[in-house]
Design a protein around this motif. Structure first.
Motif, PDB file in Angstrom:
ATOM      1  N   TRP A  11      20.083  -5.600  12.693  1.00  0.00           N
ATOM      2  CA  TRP A  11      19.326  -6.227  13.771  1.00  0.00           C
ATOM      3  C   TRP A  11      20.193  -7.094  14.680  1.00  0.00           C
ATOM      4  N   MET A  12      21.345  -7.514  14.212  1.00  0.00           N
ATOM      5  CA  MET A  12      22.206  -8.393  15.000  1.00  0.00           C
ATOM      6  C   MET A  12      23.305  -7.577  15.678  1.00  0.00           C
ATOM      7  N   ASN A  13      22.908  -6.714  16.629  1.00  0.00           N
ATOM      8  CA  ASN A  13      23.896  -5.968  17.402  1.00  0.00           C
ATOM      9  C   ASN A  13      23.440  -5.899  18.853  1.00  0.00           C
ATOM     10  N   TRP A  14      24.280  -5.407  19.708  1.00  0.00           N
ATOM     11  CA  TRP A  14      24.010  -5.431  21.143  1.00  0.00           C
ATOM     12  C   TRP A  14      22.864  -4.506  21.553  1.00  0.00           C
ATOM     13  N   ARG A  15      22.603  -3.437  20.822  1.00  0.00           N
ATOM     14  CA  ARG A  15      21.521  -2.515  21.174  1.00  0.00           C
ATOM     15  C   ARG A  15      20.152  -3.177  21.001  1.00  0.00           C
ATOM     16  N   VAL A  16      20.003  -3.890  19.912  1.00  0.00           N
ATOM     17  CA  VAL A  16      18.736  -4.587  19.660  1.00  0.00           C
ATOM     18  C   VAL A  16      18.534  -5.680  20.703  1.00  0.00           C
ATOM     19  N   ILE A  21      15.563  -7.708  25.377  1.00  0.00           N
ATOM     20  CA  ILE A  21      15.541  -8.206  26.754  1.00  0.00           C
ATOM     21  C   ILE A  21      14.656  -7.328  27.631  1.00  0.00           C
ATOM     22  N   LEU A  22      14.759  -6.011  27.490  1.00  0.00           N
ATOM     23  CA  LEU A  22      13.925  -5.103  28.284  1.00  0.00           C
ATOM     24  C   LEU A  22      12.441  -5.271  27.986  1.00  0.00           C
TER      25      LEU A  22
END
Length: 201
Positions: A11-16, A21-22
């Protein structure tokens, strides 16, 4: 190989972060649009626009009255209560048989939302049936038939209410006509749940 979704690193990555944000931007824009175009708005006094109904306005009685004129609201209440009980039992049995893992699937959340819809509809119908049999705003609303499809009131049901109808007709242009109450938070929440369920199909 499938990624382990129970670890923090998943859960702690840039994709999530980008997805979050979206989704938050979408929620923010949707709330702006809803507040601008839906719900009660202040109308300009002193202009002819006060007589026009704004689009997206929901009246309180539209959430508990059947759309077909002449059907008692208790029938809608009975339908909603039976549907809620059946859906809740089916959901509980499904969880008991298959376990909580069924909620990994989108269709189960749609089923839960439909169950919530009928539960909230049952509560709103109970409140509406209570209002139907009591005085609201000094006049009994069950003496006036309402056509929800057209948004107009029909003729009074008995002779003693024909005097009230004549009083409403004789009001001058400067006098206020009886105003239907605008739905509150739960009425709009009910409508939003309905629209979300409609879009999912």
């Amino acid at each position: 190989m499938t990624a382990d979704t129970t670890t923090t690193s998943y859960w702690m990555n840039w994709r999530v972060l980008i997805c979050t944000i979206l989704v938050l931007i979408s929620l923010f824009l949707a709330s702006i649009l809803i507040s601008k175009y839906e719900g009660p708005r202040k109308l300009k006094h002193g202009s002819r626009e006060t007589r026009q109904e704004p689009a997206g306005l929901l009246y309180e009685d539209e959430v508990w009255r059947p759309s077909v004129r002449g059907i008692h609201p208790a029938w809608l209440l009975a339908f909603r209560v039976v549907a809620f009980i059946v859906l809740l039992l089916m959901l509980a049995l499904n969880v008991a048989v298959d376990g909580g893992g069924i909620f990994y699937f989108y269709t189960q959340w749609t089923f839960v939302l439909i169950t919530i819809y009928f539960g909230l509809g049952s509560l709103l119908s109970m409140y509406g049936c209570y209002q139907y049999h009591n005085k609201v705003g000094g006049a009994r609303i069950d003496h006036e038939e309402f056509d929800a499809e057209q948004g107009t009131s029909g003729a009074p049901r008995d002779a003693e209410n024909s005097n009230m109808s004549n009083v409403v007709k004789s009001l001058g242009p400067n006098e206020e006509r009886p105003v239907r109450q605008i739905a509150g938070f739960w009425g709009y929440a009910f409508q939003i749940i309905f629209q979300v369920n409609l879009l999912k199909q």
